[in-house]
Scaffold this motif. Structure first.
Motif, PDB file in Angstrom:
ATOM      1  N   LYS A 279       0.817  -1.205   0.000  1.00  0.00           N
ATOM      2  CA  LYS A 279       0.000   0.000   0.000  1.00  0.00           C
ATOM      3  C   LYS A 279       0.860   1.268   0.000  1.00  0.00           C
ATOM      4  N   THR A 280       1.831   1.360   0.905  1.00  0.00           N
ATOM      5  CA  THR A 280       2.679   2.559   0.958  1.00  0.00           C
ATOM      6  C   THR A 280       4.167   2.247   0.855  1.00  0.00           C
ATOM      7  N   GLY A 281       4.578   1.040   1.150  1.00  0.00           N
ATOM      8  CA  GLY A 281       6.003   0.704   1.154  1.00  0.00           C
ATOM      9  C   GLY A 281       6.462  -0.008  -0.109  1.00  0.00           C
ATOM     10  N   PHE A 282       7.765   0.112  -0.394  1.00  0.00           N
ATOM     11  CA  PHE A 282       8.351  -0.566  -1.549  1.00  0.00           C
ATOM     12  C   PHE A 282       9.796  -0.923  -1.240  1.00  0.00           C
ATOM     13  N   SER A 283      10.305  -1.983  -1.895  1.00  0.00           N
ATOM     14  CA  SER A 283      11.671  -2.462  -1.668  1.00  0.00           C
ATOM     15  C   SER A 283      12.299  -2.926  -2.962  1.00  0.00           C
ATOM     16  N   GLY A 284      13.615  -2.784  -3.029  1.00  0.00           N
ATOM     17  CA  GLY A 284      14.406  -3.329  -4.123  1.00  0.00           C
ATOM     18  C   GLY A 284      15.092  -4.590  -3.633  1.00  0.00           C
ATOM     19  N   LEU A 285      14.923  -5.689  -4.356  1.00  0.00           N
ATOM     20  CA  LEU A 285      15.453  -6.979  -3.945  1.00  0.00           C
ATOM     21  C   LEU A 285      16.200  -7.630  -5.101  1.00  0.00           C
ATOM     22  N   CYS A 286      17.162  -8.481  -4.766  1.00  0.00           N
ATOM     23  CA  CYS A 286      17.887  -9.240  -5.784  1.00  0.00           C
ATOM     24  C   CYS A 286      17.925 -10.699  -5.371  1.00  0.00           C
ATOM     25  N   THR A 287      17.655 -11.589  -6.317  1.00  0.00           N
ATOM     26  CA  THR A 287      17.766 -13.014  -6.023  1.00  0.00           C
ATOM     27  C   THR A 287      19.162 -13.509  -6.382  1.00  0.00           C
TER      28      THR A 287
ATOM     29  N   ASP B  96      17.488  -1.569  -1.235  1.00  0.00           N
ATOM     30  CA  ASP B  96      16.925  -0.272  -0.882  1.00  0.00           C
ATOM     31  C   ASP B  96      15.439  -0.428  -0.595  1.00  0.00           C
ATOM     32  N   GLY B  97      14.852   0.580   0.014  1.00  0.00           N
ATOM     33  CA  GLY B  97      13.424   0.589   0.272  1.00  0.00           C
ATOM     34  C   GLY B  97      13.001   1.907   0.897  1.00  0.00           C
ATOM     35  N   ASP B  98      11.731   2.221   0.793  1.00  0.00           N
ATOM     36  CA  ASP B  98      11.204   3.461   1.364  1.00  0.00           C
ATOM     37  C   ASP B  98       9.681   3.373   1.371  1.00  0.00           C
ATOM     38  N   GLU B  99       9.035   4.501   1.642  1.00  0.00           N
ATOM     39  CA  GLU B  99       7.574   4.552   1.664  1.00  0.00           C
ATOM     40  C   GLU B  99       7.055   5.830   1.032  1.00  0.00           C
ATOM     41  N   CYS B 100       5.887   5.736   0.437  1.00  0.00           N
ATOM     42  CA  CYS B 100       5.128   6.905   0.008  1.00  0.00           C
ATOM     43  C   CYS B 100       4.204   7.280   1.165  1.00  0.00           C
TER      44      CYS B 100
ATOM     45  N   PHE C 156       1.032   8.421   0.914  1.00  0.00           N
ATOM     46  CA  PHE C 156      -0.360   8.037   0.687  1.00  0.00           C
ATOM     47  C   PHE C 156      -0.504   6.661   0.048  1.00  0.00           C
ATOM     48  N   LYS C 157       0.147   6.445  -1.106  1.00  0.00           N
ATOM     49  CA  LYS C 157      -0.039   5.193  -1.839  1.00  0.00           C
ATOM     50  C   LYS C 157       1.066   5.026  -2.874  1.00  0.00           C
ATOM     51  N   VAL C 158       1.557   3.796  -3.023  1.00  0.00           N
ATOM     52  CA  VAL C 158       2.495   3.457  -4.090  1.00  0.00           C
ATOM     53  C   VAL C 158       1.675   3.043  -5.304  1.00  0.00           C
ATOM     54  N   LEU C 159       1.937   3.664  -6.442  1.00  0.00           N
ATOM     55  CA  LEU C 159       1.264   3.255  -7.682  1.00  0.00           C
ATOM     56  C   LEU C 159       2.007   2.099  -8.328  1.00  0.00           C
ATOM     57  N   ASN C 160       3.345   2.154  -8.329  1.00  0.00           N
ATOM     58  CA  ASN C 160       4.191   1.055  -8.771  1.00  0.00           C
ATOM     59  C   ASN C 160       5.639   1.387  -8.443  1.00  0.00           C
ATOM     60  N   SER C 161       6.513   0.406  -8.567  1.00  0.00           N
ATOM     61  CA  SER C 161       7.947   0.631  -8.388  1.00  0.00           C
ATOM     62  C   SER C 161       8.698  -0.260  -9.363  1.00  0.00           C
ATOM     63  N   TYR C 162       9.954   0.095  -9.592  1.00  0.00           N
ATOM     64  CA  TYR C 162      10.754  -0.649 -10.564  1.00  0.00           C
ATOM     65  C   TYR C 162      12.234  -0.406 -10.316  1.00  0.00           C
ATOM     66  N   VAL C 163      13.073  -1.231 -10.938  1.00  0.00           N
ATOM     67  CA  VAL C 163      14.522  -1.151 -10.807  1.00  0.00           C
ATOM     68  C   VAL C 163      15.096  -0.607 -12.105  1.00  0.00           C
ATOM     69  N   VAL C 164      16.062   0.309 -11.974  1.00  0.00           N
ATOM     70  CA  VAL C 164      16.777   0.869 -13.115  1.00  0.00           C
ATOM     71  C   VAL C 164      18.221   0.393 -13.032  1.00  0.00           C
ATOM     72  N   TYR C 165      18.825   0.041 -14.171  1.00  0.00           N
ATOM     73  CA  TYR C 165      20.203  -0.459 -14.214  1.00  0.00           C
ATOM     74  C   TYR C 165      21.072   0.417 -15.101  1.00  0.00           C
ATOM     75  N   SER C 166      22.291   0.643 -14.654  1.00  0.00           N
ATOM     76  CA  SER C 166      23.296   1.314 -15.465  1.00  0.00           C
ATOM     77  C   SER C 166      24.581   0.517 -15.328  1.00  0.00           C
ATOM     78  N   GLY C 167      25.193   0.163 -16.426  1.00  0.00           N
ATOM     79  CA  GLY C 167      26.419  -0.621 -16.397  1.00  0.00           C
ATOM     80  C   GLY C 167      27.512   0.049 -15.577  1.00  0.00           C
ATOM     81  N   GLY C 168      28.578  -0.699 -15.351  1.00  0.00           N
ATOM     82  CA  GLY C 168      29.694  -0.272 -14.515  1.00  0.00           C
ATOM     83  C   GLY C 168      30.270   1.018 -14.909  1.00  0.00           C
TER      84      GLY C 168
END
Length: 105
Positions: A43-51, A87-91, A93-105
């Motif tokens: 609802k309000t929180g989001f996290s970045g995870l790696c398997t 990483d992780g944080d909160e909105c 009121f509401k999270v609409l969506n979240s995603y991961v961005v990548y940039s090479g070395g």
């Protein structure tokens, strides 16, 4: 005989109860993977995870928040093979969506 004021109060109370019953349901989701990393949100929180990071580089967590500025983390270097949360944080009121961005070395 019931007075007009009593009827108005009763109708108002029913209206407030109906509003409470139609509150939006919590949203939740999971983004697609980017080199082994993905994001999840509730609802309000989001996290970045790696398997298992498949390609070392700079990763960033981003989220779209409702009624406030969107979120962008600092770029975080992750090594190939890394597993865990980055990483992780909160909105407010509401999270609409979240995603991961990548940039090479």
């Amino acid at each position: 005989m019931i007075s007009k004021v009593t009827k108005a109060v009763a109708i108002g109370a029913l209206g407030i109860a109906a509003i409470g019953m139609t509150a939006p349901a919590a949203s939740a989701g999971t983004s697609g993977k980017v080199n082994g990393c993905y994001s999840t949100w509730g609802k309000t929180g989001f996290s970045g995870l790696c398997t298992k990071v498949t390609r070392a580089g700079q990763f960033q967590l981003a989220a779209e928040c409702d009624w406030e500025s969107d979120y962008r983390s600092k770029w975080i270097w992750l090594s190939k093979g890394y597993n865990g949360r980055f990483d992780g944080d909160e909105c407010t009121f509401k999270v609409l969506n979240s995603y991961v961005v990548y940039s090479g070395g």
